[in-house]
Design an enzyme around this catalytic site. Structure first.
Site, PDB file in Angstrom:
ATOM      1  N   TRP A  45       0.826  -1.213   0.000  1.00 33.51           N
ATOM      2  CA  TRP A  45       0.000   0.000   0.000  1.00 33.51           C
ATOM      3  C   TRP A  45       0.859   1.262   0.000  1.00 33.51           C
ATOM      4  O   TRP A  45       1.890   1.298   0.681  1.00 33.51           O
ATOM      5  CB  TRP A  45      -0.860  -0.003   1.263  1.00 33.51           C
ATOM      6  CG  TRP A  45      -1.440   1.318   1.653  1.00 33.51           C
ATOM      7  CD1 TRP A  45      -0.801   2.317   2.345  1.00 33.51           C
ATOM      8  CD2 TRP A  45      -2.758   1.802   1.375  1.00 33.51           C
ATOM      9  NE1 TRP A  45      -1.657   3.389   2.521  1.00 33.51           N
ATOM     10  CE2 TRP A  45      -2.863   3.095   1.936  1.00 33.51           C
ATOM     11  CE3 TRP A  45      -3.865   1.256   0.704  1.00 33.51           C
ATOM     12  CZ2 TRP A  45      -4.030   3.858   1.859  1.00 33.51           C
ATOM     13  CZ3 TRP A  45      -5.024   2.026   0.624  1.00 33.51           C
ATOM     14  CH2 TRP A  45      -5.103   3.305   1.193  1.00 33.51           C
ATOM     15  N   ASP A  48       0.238   9.206   0.939  1.00 31.18           N
ATOM     16  CA  ASP A  48       0.814  10.527   0.649  1.00 31.18           C
ATOM     17  C   ASP A  48       2.262  10.535   0.147  1.00 31.18           C
ATOM     18  O   ASP A  48       3.104   9.826   0.699  1.00 31.18           O
ATOM     19  CB  ASP A  48       0.854  11.378   1.922  1.00 31.18           C
ATOM     20  CG  ASP A  48      -0.383  11.276   2.773  1.00 31.18           C
ATOM     21  OD1 ASP A  48      -1.338  10.628   2.361  1.00 31.18           O
ATOM     22  OD2 ASP A  48      -0.375  11.855   3.865  1.00 31.18           O
ATOM     23  N   GLN A  64       4.160   7.486   2.040  1.00 26.99           N
ATOM     24  CA  GLN A  64       3.562   6.665   3.091  1.00 26.99           C
ATOM     25  C   GLN A  64       3.385   5.257   2.525  1.00 26.99           C
ATOM     26  O   GLN A  64       2.813   5.076   1.435  1.00 26.99           O
ATOM     27  CB  GLN A  64       2.200   7.248   3.499  1.00 26.99           C
ATOM     28  CG  GLN A  64       2.312   8.542   4.261  1.00 26.99           C
ATOM     29  CD  GLN A  64       2.755   8.296   5.699  1.00 26.99           C
ATOM     30  OE1 GLN A  64       1.959   7.928   6.531  1.00 26.99           O
ATOM     31  NE2 GLN A  64       4.039   8.486   5.978  1.00 26.99           N
ATOM     32  N   TRP A  72      -4.077   0.197   4.170  1.00 27.32           N
ATOM     33  CA  TRP A  72      -3.347   1.107   5.062  1.00 27.32           C
ATOM     34  C   TRP A  72      -3.010   0.357   6.348  1.00 27.32           C
ATOM     35  O   TRP A  72      -3.796  -0.466   6.822  1.00 27.32           O
ATOM     36  CB  TRP A  72      -4.238   2.317   5.349  1.00 27.32           C
ATOM     37  CG  TRP A  72      -3.545   3.394   6.100  1.00 27.32           C
ATOM     38  CD1 TRP A  72      -2.785   4.388   5.576  1.00 27.32           C
ATOM     39  CD2 TRP A  72      -3.563   3.590   7.517  1.00 27.32           C
ATOM     40  NE1 TRP A  72      -2.312   5.189   6.584  1.00 27.32           N
ATOM     41  CE2 TRP A  72      -2.768   4.725   7.783  1.00 27.32           C
ATOM     42  CE3 TRP A  72      -4.141   2.917   8.590  1.00 27.32           C
ATOM     43  CZ2 TRP A  72      -2.566   5.209   9.072  1.00 27.32           C
ATOM     44  CZ3 TRP A  72      -3.939   3.384   9.870  1.00 27.32           C
ATOM     45  CH2 TRP A  72      -3.160   4.524  10.105  1.00 27.32           C
ATOM     46  N   GLU A 225      -4.867  18.459   7.166  1.00 29.01           N
ATOM     47  CA  GLU A 225      -3.733  17.555   7.022  1.00 29.01           C
ATOM     48  C   GLU A 225      -2.772  18.121   5.973  1.00 29.01           C
ATOM     49  O   GLU A 225      -3.143  18.922   5.116  1.00 29.01           O
ATOM     50  CB  GLU A 225      -4.217  16.171   6.573  1.00 29.01           C
ATOM     51  CG  GLU A 225      -5.134  15.484   7.578  1.00 29.01           C
ATOM     52  CD  GLU A 225      -5.468  14.051   7.184  1.00 29.01           C
ATOM     53  OE1 GLU A 225      -5.179  13.141   7.968  1.00 29.01           O
ATOM     54  OE2 GLU A 225      -6.025  13.846   6.090  1.00 29.01           O
TER      55      GLU A 225
HETATM   56  C1  FRU Z   1      -3.167  12.059   4.851  1.00 27.29           C
HETATM   57  C2  FRU Z   1      -2.744  11.386   6.140  1.00 27.29           C
HETATM   58  C3  FRU Z   1      -1.795  12.250   6.934  1.00 27.29           C
HETATM   59  C4  FRU Z   1      -1.076  11.238   7.772  1.00 27.29           C
HETATM   60  C5  FRU Z   1      -0.953  10.073   6.827  1.00 27.29           C
HETATM   61  C6  FRU Z   1      -1.004   8.734   7.496  1.00 27.29           C
HETATM   62  O1  FRU Z   1      -3.588  11.169   3.868  1.00 27.29           O
HETATM   63  O2  FRU Z   1      -3.897  11.046   6.897  1.00 27.29           O
HETATM   64  O3  FRU Z   1      -2.424  13.256   7.686  1.00 27.29           O
HETATM   65  O4  FRU Z   1       0.167  11.695   8.233  1.00 27.29           O
HETATM   66  O5  FRU Z   1      -2.009  10.195   5.899  1.00 27.29           O
HETATM   67  O6  FRU Z   1      -0.719   7.718   6.579  1.00 27.29           O
END
Ligand code: FRU
Length: 495
Positions: A45, A48, A64, A72, A225
């Site tokens: 997965w 960001d 990420q 996730w 965010e």
């Molecule tokens: C945005 C978010 C961020 C966080 C990350 C976690 O998509 O929610 O705020 O740091 O993804 O994966």
């Protein structure tokens, strides 16, 4: 008492374990929709984009990443690097949860090159709080890590604690403002308002709280965010990904919505908006963008082409999530931020086939290319000479008739990305209002996505697209009237 520290293995062994998991998943990956020229993980997965930087002659994109599954999960920082923004080399995973502060995830953040030439990564350390006596469900702090080679990072621990014990306090974006390092962090205030806090530092290690830079005027917005702030053409552009915003007309129709406001700002003062919120992208699948400055002074942004609101069919294929193309940003006099594909990516496509002028009769459809799964299409509509009620392009059309329709709707004066006939994935449509006698579209199709750039970057619509097997044709369609296209060309993606 449980000693959590003792349970956490060293960073190195966590990184090796994570890379081994990706290796294992990659060996059985199904690449039917796997991108040819967009950034995705080898397997697993991603969400960001993180840590965008130019360091020691190379571009770095971190993201990420959950290396143990296609959903996730505990976040790592995946990594990929490039010397031209177009061709990317895989790098080992850069950050894994390994210290108490980030034991449940290394969440989003940014990178800067320090005065010592090293690459500093700032990220949010996330911990879940399983304590019914507190209302927040996570404890978030800002952490740092540093690297000489841009690939191997040593953790420096917490640099910004969570002063107020806020439940949502994350996504540090760092940049240099004259002699001062600045960091902005998104937060949910105790009164549930979306805010951006500012911190300053002279050495990247010790940080002082410098107040609230911005609070969303929208009381429904509970959290901002991935904040980002940059100076452009005499104005400041503040970008963020807003949670809680309600749909308004064609805007903010996604689960969470990424956009920007333009304003003025100087250090020591709050940001003063001159404009309302405007989306950075009008499609179904765009979130959590981040920008950085290239060595020649351009501002380039990547976004995540998805959000958390739906599963995608690629989850069964061993991967999920991809980034948009790098988009070059410029600011028009009327405060509209233009996003265009970074010029570097033109090398990814063959020489264009030029069609020149094309006229379609009432309700006529015309196949332009029998098979164009990946490529770029450029066209200009002469709207004054068009009588159709909707005119557009069926992209990724397979033999069963399924397609994604990118069209101009005369009655609403909108460019629409219509998913109602797509094979799989999201239904419905997204739309952006446009004006003028001509309409220029540049459309990038990849195996699992379509990005539509409208009128030289005035708007963009990003969509995932999951066509079935067989040829993917490209078809022009003129509904209830005629269409005049003054210029049409396309190019396949290079092998
Ligand atoms: C945005 C978010 C961020 C966080 C990350 C976690 O998509 O929610 O705020 O740091 O993804 O994966």
């Amino acid at each position: 008492m449980l000693d959590l520290n003792a349970e956490i293995a060293s960073h190195d062994s966590e990184l090796k374990r994570a890379d081994a998991s990706v290796d294992a998943m990659a060996s059985s990956l199904c690449d039917h929709w796997y991108p040819m020229y967009h950034i995705a993980a080898r397997a697993g997965w991603i969400n960001d984009p993180n840590g965008l930087a130019f360091h020691n002659g190379r571009y770095h994109v971190f993201f990420q990443h959950h290396p143990y599954g296609t959903q996730w999960g505990p976040m790592h920082w995946g990594h990929i690097s490039s010397d031209d923004l177009a061709h990317w080399d895989r790098e080992p995973i850069a950050l894994a949860p390994s210290i108490e502060a980030d034991r449940d995830g290394c969440w989003s953040g940014s990178c800067v090159v320090g005065d010592d030439g090293r690459l500093y990564a700032f990220y949010t350390g996330n911990r879940w709080v399983n304590d019914p006596s507190v209302t927040r469900d996570h404890l978030q702090v800002q952490c740092a890590a540093v690297s000489r080679d841009g690939t191997h990072f040593a953790k420096l621990g917490v640099v910004v604690p969570n002063r107020e014990g806020l439940g949502n306090f994350r996504d540090p974006k760092v940049w240099r403002q004259g002699d001062v390092w600045c960091m902005i962090v998104g937060q949910q205030s105790p009164r549930n308002r979306g805010q951006i806090a500012l911190y300053t530092s002279s050495d990247l290690l010790s940080w002082d709280y410098s107040g609230i830079l911005y609070q969303s005027p929208d009381p429904c917005v509970r959290m901002l965010e991935c904040p980002d702030l940059f100076f452009m053409d005499g104005r400041w552009v503040l970008c963020f990904s807003a949670m809680g915003m309600k749909p308004k007309g064609y805007m903010a129709r996604n689960y969470n919505n990424a956009g920007y406001v333009v304003g003025s700002w100087e250090l020591g003062r709050p940001f003063e908006p001159l404009t309302d919120f405007r989306p950075l992208d009008w499609g179904h699948t765009y979130y959590a963008p981040q920008s950085f400055a290239t060595p020649d002074g351009r501002r380039v942004m990547f976004g995540w082409m998805s959000d958390f609101s739906f599963d995608t069919p690629t989850m069964e294929d061993g991967w999920c999530g991809q980034l948009t193309l790098p988009r070059e940003l410029t600011l028009r006099d009327d405060n509209i931020l233009l996003s265009n594909p970074a010029r570097e990516i033109s090398c990814l496509f063959d020489v264009a086939t030029e069609f020149g002028r094309v006229d379609l009769g009432t309700d006529q459809e015309l196949q332009v290319v029998p098979d164009l799964r990946c490529g770029v299409i450029d066209l200009t509509y002469d709207l004054e000479s068009t009588t159709a009620e909707r005119t557009g392009l069926k992209i990724h059309q397979t033999s069963n008739g399924c397609h994604l329709f990118v069209a101009y709707d005369v009655q609403t004066s909108c460019v629409v990305a219509d998913m109602r006939c797509s094979e799989l994935g999201t239904r419905g449509y997204r739309a952006v209002p446009v004006s003028g006698h001509t309409l220029r579209l540049r459309i990038y199709a990849d195996k699992g996505s379509v990005e539509v750039f409208v009128n030289d970057g005035e708007a963009v619509l990003s969509e995932l697209s999951f066509p079935g097997d067989g040829a993917c044709s490209l078809v022009l369609a003129s509904e209830s009237g005629t269409t005049a296209i003054s210029d049409l060309s396309y190019a396949h993606e290079c092998d």
